[in-house]
Scaffold this motif. Sequence first.
Motif, PDB file in Angstrom:
ATOM      1  N   THR A  10       0.859  -1.167   0.000  1.00  0.00           N
ATOM      2  CA  THR A  10       0.000   0.000   0.000  1.00  0.00           C
ATOM      3  C   THR A  10       0.899   1.221   0.000  1.00  0.00           C
ATOM      4  O   THR A  10       1.853   1.287   0.771  1.00  0.00           O
ATOM      5  CB  THR A  10      -0.918   0.011   1.241  1.00  0.00           C
ATOM      6  OG1 THR A  10      -1.656  -1.210   1.273  1.00  0.00           O
ATOM      7  CG2 THR A  10      -1.887   1.176   1.201  1.00  0.00           C
ATOM      8  N   LEU A  11       0.588   2.190  -0.852  1.00  0.00           N
ATOM      9  CA  LEU A  11       1.401   3.396  -0.974  1.00  0.00           C
ATOM     10  C   LEU A  11       0.626   4.588  -0.417  1.00  0.00           C
ATOM     11  O   LEU A  11      -0.544   4.792  -0.751  1.00  0.00           O
ATOM     12  CB  LEU A  11       1.759   3.649  -2.446  1.00  0.00           C
ATOM     13  CG  LEU A  11       2.669   4.841  -2.722  1.00  0.00           C
ATOM     14  CD1 LEU A  11       4.041   4.634  -2.096  1.00  0.00           C
ATOM     15  CD2 LEU A  11       2.807   5.062  -4.228  1.00  0.00           C
ATOM     16  N   LEU A  68       5.619   3.256   1.938  1.00  0.00           N
ATOM     17  CA  LEU A  68       5.202   1.964   1.409  1.00  0.00           C
ATOM     18  C   LEU A  68       5.062   0.982   2.564  1.00  0.00           C
ATOM     19  O   LEU A  68       6.003   0.789   3.347  1.00  0.00           O
ATOM     20  CB  LEU A  68       6.225   1.441   0.401  1.00  0.00           C
ATOM     21  CG  LEU A  68       5.901   0.088  -0.229  1.00  0.00           C
ATOM     22  CD1 LEU A  68       4.638   0.178  -1.098  1.00  0.00           C
ATOM     23  CD2 LEU A  68       7.086  -0.415  -1.041  1.00  0.00           C
ATOM     24  N   HIS A  69       3.883   0.372   2.659  1.00  0.00           N
ATOM     25  CA  HIS A  69       3.625  -0.659   3.656  1.00  0.00           C
ATOM     26  C   HIS A  69       3.486  -1.984   2.925  1.00  0.00           C
ATOM     27  O   HIS A  69       2.681  -2.104   1.997  1.00  0.00           O
ATOM     28  CB  HIS A  69       2.334  -0.342   4.429  1.00  0.00           C
ATOM     29  CG  HIS A  69       1.949  -1.420   5.381  1.00  0.00           C
ATOM     30  ND1 HIS A  69       0.731  -2.035   5.346  1.00  0.00           N
ATOM     31  CD2 HIS A  69       2.631  -1.999   6.399  1.00  0.00           C
ATOM     32  CE1 HIS A  69       0.671  -2.943   6.309  1.00  0.00           C
ATOM     33  NE2 HIS A  69       1.809  -2.939   6.954  1.00  0.00           N
ATOM     34  N   VAL A  70       4.293  -2.956   3.319  1.00  0.00           N
ATOM     35  CA  VAL A  70       4.232  -4.287   2.714  1.00  0.00           C
ATOM     36  C   VAL A  70       3.684  -5.237   3.770  1.00  0.00           C
ATOM     37  O   VAL A  70       4.368  -5.563   4.741  1.00  0.00           O
ATOM     38  CB  VAL A  70       5.625  -4.752   2.222  1.00  0.00           C
ATOM     39  CG1 VAL A  70       5.529  -6.116   1.571  1.00  0.00           C
ATOM     40  CG2 VAL A  70       6.217  -3.728   1.261  1.00  0.00           C
ATOM     41  N   PRO A  71       2.424  -5.675   3.608  1.00  0.00           N
ATOM     42  CA  PRO A  71       1.756  -6.444   4.651  1.00  0.00           C
ATOM     43  C   PRO A  71       2.087  -7.932   4.654  1.00  0.00           C
ATOM     44  O   PRO A  71       1.875  -8.605   5.642  1.00  0.00           O
ATOM     45  CB  PRO A  71       0.273  -6.240   4.331  1.00  0.00           C
ATOM     46  CG  PRO A  71       0.244  -6.055   2.857  1.00  0.00           C
ATOM     47  CD  PRO A  71       1.528  -5.350   2.507  1.00  0.00           C
ATOM     48  N   GLU A  72       2.593  -8.445   3.551  1.00  0.00           N
ATOM     49  CA  GLU A  72       2.800  -9.891   3.458  1.00  0.00           C
ATOM     50  C   GLU A  72       4.278 -10.236   3.600  1.00  0.00           C
ATOM     51  O   GLU A  72       5.150  -9.381   3.472  1.00  0.00           O
ATOM     52  CB  GLU A  72       2.271 -10.419   2.126  1.00  0.00           C
ATOM     53  CG  GLU A  72       3.016  -9.850   0.930  1.00  0.00           C
ATOM     54  CD  GLU A  72       2.473 -10.347  -0.394  1.00  0.00           C
ATOM     55  OE1 GLU A  72       3.235 -10.329  -1.367  1.00  0.00           O
ATOM     56  OE2 GLU A  72       1.313 -10.750  -0.437  1.00  0.00           O
ATOM     57  N   GLU A  73       4.527 -11.506   3.857  1.00  0.00           N
ATOM     58  CA  GLU A  73       5.900 -12.010   3.921  1.00  0.00           C
ATOM     59  C   GLU A  73       6.525 -11.853   2.529  1.00  0.00           C
ATOM     60  O   GLU A  73       5.945 -12.261   1.533  1.00  0.00           O
ATOM     61  CB  GLU A  73       5.871 -13.487   4.325  1.00  0.00           C
ATOM     62  CG  GLU A  73       7.218 -14.087   4.613  1.00  0.00           C
ATOM     63  CD  GLU A  73       7.817 -13.586   5.914  1.00  0.00           C
ATOM     64  OE1 GLU A  73       9.050 -13.629   6.000  1.00  0.00           O
ATOM     65  OE2 GLU A  73       7.078 -13.170   6.811  1.00  0.00           O
ATOM     66  N   ALA A 128      10.530   3.929   8.155  1.00  0.00           N
ATOM     67  CA  ALA A 128       9.686   5.027   8.635  1.00  0.00           C
ATOM     68  C   ALA A 128       9.774   5.090  10.146  1.00  0.00           C
ATOM     69  O   ALA A 128       9.711   4.057  10.816  1.00  0.00           O
ATOM     70  CB  ALA A 128       8.243   4.818   8.190  1.00  0.00           C
ATOM     71  N   THR A 129       9.920   6.283  10.672  1.00  0.00           N
ATOM     72  CA  THR A 129      10.004   6.440  12.121  1.00  0.00           C
ATOM     73  C   THR A 129       8.706   6.968  12.717  1.00  0.00           C
ATOM     74  O   THR A 129       8.629   7.205  13.910  1.00  0.00           O
ATOM     75  CB  THR A 129      11.164   7.376  12.503  1.00  0.00           C
ATOM     76  OG1 THR A 129      10.975   8.612  11.838  1.00  0.00           O
ATOM     77  CG2 THR A 129      12.496   6.766  12.131  1.00  0.00           C
ATOM     78  N   ILE A 130       7.704   7.149  11.877  1.00  0.00           N
ATOM     79  CA  ILE A 130       6.377   7.430  12.408  1.00  0.00           C
ATOM     80  C   ILE A 130       5.546   6.173  12.203  1.00  0.00           C
ATOM     81  O   ILE A 130       5.874   5.333  11.362  1.00  0.00           O
ATOM     82  CB  ILE A 130       5.714   8.662  11.732  1.00  0.00           C
ATOM     83  CG1 ILE A 130       5.553   8.443  10.229  1.00  0.00           C
ATOM     84  CG2 ILE A 130       6.496   9.910  12.014  1.00  0.00           C
ATOM     85  CD1 ILE A 130       4.806   9.569   9.550  1.00  0.00           C
ATOM     86  N   THR A 131       4.503   6.042  12.951  1.00  0.00           N
ATOM     87  CA  THR A 131       3.735   4.802  12.887  1.00  0.00           C
ATOM     88  C   THR A 131       2.864   4.759  11.633  1.00  0.00           C
ATOM     89  O   THR A 131       2.451   5.792  11.109  1.00  0.00           O
ATOM     90  CB  THR A 131       2.829   4.634  14.116  1.00  0.00           C
ATOM     91  OG1 THR A 131       1.819   5.649  14.075  1.00  0.00           O
ATOM     92  CG2 THR A 131       3.622   4.706  15.400  1.00  0.00           C
ATOM     93  N   ILE A 132       2.580   3.557  11.208  1.00  0.00           N
ATOM     94  CA  ILE A 132       1.695   3.374  10.059  1.00  0.00           C
ATOM     95  C   ILE A 132       0.306   3.923  10.386  1.00  0.00           C
ATOM     96  O   ILE A 132      -0.386   4.457   9.517  1.00  0.00           O
ATOM     97  CB  ILE A 132       1.626   1.895   9.639  1.00  0.00           C
ATOM     98  CG1 ILE A 132       0.820   1.773   8.340  1.00  0.00           C
ATOM     99  CG2 ILE A 132       1.074   1.023  10.730  1.00  0.00           C
ATOM    100  CD1 ILE A 132       0.865   0.418   7.703  1.00  0.00           C
ATOM    101  N   ILE A 178      -2.301   4.224  -3.395  1.00  0.00           N
ATOM    102  CA  ILE A 178      -2.626   2.924  -3.993  1.00  0.00           C
ATOM    103  C   ILE A 178      -2.897   1.964  -2.851  1.00  0.00           C
ATOM    104  O   ILE A 178      -2.019   1.695  -2.033  1.00  0.00           O
ATOM    105  CB  ILE A 178      -1.470   2.392  -4.879  1.00  0.00           C
ATOM    106  CG1 ILE A 178      -1.108   3.396  -5.971  1.00  0.00           C
ATOM    107  CG2 ILE A 178      -1.860   1.043  -5.489  1.00  0.00           C
ATOM    108  CD1 ILE A 178       0.109   2.999  -6.790  1.00  0.00           C
ATOM    109  N   GLU A 179      -4.114   1.436  -2.809  1.00  0.00           N
ATOM    110  CA  GLU A 179      -4.515   0.627  -1.661  1.00  0.00           C
ATOM    111  C   GLU A 179      -3.991  -0.801  -1.717  1.00  0.00           C
ATOM    112  O   GLU A 179      -3.533  -1.331  -0.714  1.00  0.00           O
ATOM    113  CB  GLU A 179      -6.036   0.601  -1.540  1.00  0.00           C
ATOM    114  CG  GLU A 179      -6.503  -0.111  -0.292  1.00  0.00           C
ATOM    115  CD  GLU A 179      -7.977   0.095  -0.022  1.00  0.00           C
ATOM    116  OE1 GLU A 179      -8.460  -0.481   0.956  1.00  0.00           O
ATOM    117  OE2 GLU A 179      -8.639   0.827  -0.768  1.00  0.00           O
ATOM    118  N   ARG A 180      -4.063  -1.441  -2.878  1.00  0.00           N
ATOM    119  CA  ARG A 180      -3.657  -2.848  -2.990  1.00  0.00           C
ATOM    120  C   ARG A 180      -2.737  -3.049  -4.188  1.00  0.00           C
ATOM    121  O   ARG A 180      -2.870  -2.380  -5.198  1.00  0.00           O
ATOM    122  CB  ARG A 180      -4.886  -3.745  -3.180  1.00  0.00           C
ATOM    123  CG  ARG A 180      -5.746  -3.854  -1.953  1.00  0.00           C
ATOM    124  CD  ARG A 180      -6.834  -4.892  -2.142  1.00  0.00           C
ATOM    125  NE  ARG A 180      -7.778  -4.806  -1.043  1.00  0.00           N
ATOM    126  CZ  ARG A 180      -8.877  -4.073  -1.051  1.00  0.00           C
ATOM    127  NH1 ARG A 180      -9.185  -3.362  -2.110  1.00  0.00           N
ATOM    128  NH2 ARG A 180      -9.685  -4.053  -0.018  1.00  0.00           N
TER     129      ARG A 180
END
Length: 196
Positions: free
Chosen positions: A132-133, A142-147, A166-170, A181-183
């Motif tokens: 997710t961007l 950028l958050h990568v939720p999967e392995e 990132a030093t701030i929380t998601i 971009i959600e998915r």
Amino acid sequence: MRLERLTHNKIKIFLTFDDLLDRGLTKDDLWKDTFKVHQLFRDMIEEASEELGFEVNGSIAVEVYSLPAQGMVVIVTNEGDYDDMEEEFADDYIEMQVTLDESDDIFYEFQTFEDVIQLAHRLHAVGCLDGTLYSYQGRFYLHVPEEPPIPLDNFVALLAEFGNPATITIHRVQEYGKRLIERRAIEQLVRYFRAN
């Protein structure tokens, strides 16, 4: 160890796991109240004082965030009262209030959108398609939720070529930032943008 001033009374310190090993510590040691951990915090404060002019008087709040395969982010806030302290005793008195948190999220920050595009093409080549961007305060996240499809250390090394942990929380970015971009962000970035 990387230091950054956030405000007049707050600094951010990024420690890699190699930084910890150089000091004879492991990630698990930071969750314990030992002399080595106290010495690490004192060393960090001294270095911040020398490099950033960050002076500590009285109490400080220390927040430690563990990032998977990346290292530790330490946020230090000087809560001292300068008026109540005599100058000669200021160096002898540091009271630490420590908050520890650990996250399994792979969450990276990028300076430019071009960095994100270049990374997306590299990740796509090794089979990573999801993510997710976000955009928040002029930066991209950028958050990568999967392995990841490759070993975590290799995956993090790719991310580190283009951005920083990132030093701030998601949660903060999700609430106050904009979801671009959600998915399947990697797949969509490669589809719509060419690498230079």
